[in-house]
Design a protein around this motif. Sequence first.
Motif, PDB file in Angstrom:
ATOM      1  N   ALA A 161      25.218  28.409  17.671  1.00 40.78           N
ATOM      2  CA  ALA A 161      23.775  28.152  17.666  1.00 40.78           C
ATOM      3  C   ALA A 161      23.354  27.983  19.114  1.00 40.78           C
ATOM      4  O   ALA A 161      24.032  27.311  19.886  1.00 40.78           O
ATOM      5  CB  ALA A 161      23.458  26.893  16.865  1.00 40.78           C
ATOM      6  N   THR A 222      14.613  31.090  11.914  1.00 37.12           N
ATOM      7  CA  THR A 222      14.132  30.358  10.747  1.00 37.12           C
ATOM      8  C   THR A 222      12.661  29.973  10.857  1.00 37.12           C
ATOM      9  O   THR A 222      12.137  29.847  11.961  1.00 37.12           O
ATOM     10  CB  THR A 222      14.964  29.080  10.534  1.00 37.12           C
ATOM     11  N   SER A 224      11.944  27.163   9.287  1.00 37.02           N
ATOM     12  CA  SER A 224      12.057  25.753   8.891  1.00 37.02           C
ATOM     13  C   SER A 224      11.769  24.786  10.026  1.00 37.02           C
ATOM     14  O   SER A 224      11.520  23.610   9.788  1.00 37.02           O
ATOM     15  CB  SER A 224      13.467  25.474   8.360  1.00 37.02           C
TER      16      SER A 224
HETATM   17  C1  LIG Z   1      17.899  23.867  10.688  1.00 33.87           C
HETATM   18  C2  LIG Z   1      18.889  24.890  11.053  1.00 33.87           C
HETATM   19  C3  LIG Z   1      18.891  26.124  10.439  1.00 33.87           C
HETATM   20  C4  LIG Z   1      17.812  26.475   9.461  1.00 33.87           C
HETATM   21  O1  LIG Z   1      18.242  26.724   8.203  1.00 33.87           O
HETATM   22  P1  LIG Z   1      17.189  27.247   7.129  1.00 33.87           P
HETATM   23  O2  LIG Z   1      18.050  27.674   6.023  1.00 33.87           O
HETATM   24  O3  LIG Z   1      16.452  28.383   7.756  1.00 33.87           O
HETATM   25  O4  LIG Z   1      16.281  26.115   6.781  1.00 33.87           O
HETATM   26  C5  LIG Z   1      19.822  27.063  10.817  1.00 33.87           C
HETATM   27  N1  LIG Z   1      20.705  26.789  11.789  1.00 33.87           N
HETATM   28  C6  LIG Z   1      20.720  25.622  12.429  1.00 33.87           C
HETATM   29  C7  LIG Z   1      21.687  25.380  13.540  1.00 33.87           C
HETATM   30  C8  LIG Z   1      19.823  24.624  12.076  1.00 33.87           C
HETATM   31  O5  LIG Z   1      19.853  23.448  12.692  1.00 33.87           O
END
Ligand SMILES: *Cc1c(COP(=O)(O)O)cnc(C)c1O
Length: 371
Positions: A161, A222, A224
């Motif tokens: 990430a 994302t 989110s």
């Molecule tokens: C929050 C997050 C996600 C997002 O996951 P979704 O399924 O899109 O909600 C993905 N990778 C990382 C490292 C995160 O912290």
Amino acid sequence: MTVKPHPTLIPQPGILDIAAYVGGESAIPGANRVIKLSSNENPLGPSPRATEAMTGALGKLAAYPDGGHAALRRAIGEVQGLDPARILCGNGSDECLALIAQAYAGPGDEVIHTEHGFGLYKINAQMVGATPVQVGETDLTTDVDKILAACNERTRIVFIANPNNPTGTLVGRAELARLAENLPPRALLVIDGAYAEFVRGADFDAGIGLVESRENVVVTRTYSKIHGLAALRIGWMYGPDHVIDALNRFRPPFNLNALALAAGEAAMRDVDYVERCSVLNEVWRDWLSRRLTEAGAPCTMSHANFLLADFGTRERAEAADAFLKARGLIVRRTASYGLPERLRISIGDEEGCRAVAASVAEFMTREGASA
Ligand SMILES: *Cc1c(COP(=O)(O)O)cnc(C)c1O
């Protein structure tokens, strides 16, 4: 809860080794007003245009949604300057990550993730029967040399990430390119850009150029986090055509619902809103980082929408967590990420940031007085 395995109905290898993902807490028993700073959500919520688009879609729920996600991919492509044919949308980026694991790894294969990487990478490897390989970091930062040293002919996926969760640190442009360049031929580099929109003024590459220039890199993103739509479950990935083609063959055909498709398109096109959220996040991230450091809980250099604060010992981190909870503030313990002496604190709105700064300062003063 411990469940006894069945004698004959046995899940695939790896499944029963999985410790299920635990998300950030969202409630405190007995408290009716809480400030949730445990899941890196956008404190301002989604763009009003996204909410409006979703409301407009409410009248058409009897029909199946567009399984090809054409309008959403077109919007993402236009705003991000990408080829819509190489975008694949998922039910959250979690689904994109799972699809990649299903397509590219299995028993006998190795899947690399970093020491303090996102918890789902290991679960995805175990889910498909592959062997998760944890690689150390340096100064809480992804270390390209250590990843390359861990690679071999069984390595099929490298998950990183950038910026990383829960450390907030990132790998610079040249290092990222060096990683992609030197992977073994059977390994795919997955760059999870869940927090890419929060990076400002750093030596940062979200990886899009690497997708364009190479055959072994995919990027996931994302809705989110910065888009404030975690509840709708929208993610997307950008990759070479051979990867997108493979995943499109078996992904669930209607994995995004009609409300998500409508909101996702509008949210992507509201670039001013995204920029405003990113600017505000930077302002309050810098402010809170200074306050926590002054209070005696220094933070790593975060490029995301959270801070990783160091309380020195596990005991003190647990006590600080309890102290914050008693004041209605929910943050994230990071013991499961191998960081028991720290707490991850999402950047809230002004009220949330001021509340958490004041409470941490009060906690540290009391600790000092009792020490
Ligand atoms: C929050 C997050 C996600 C997002 O996951 P979704 O399924 O899109 O909600 C993905 N990778 C990382 C490292 C995160 O912290």
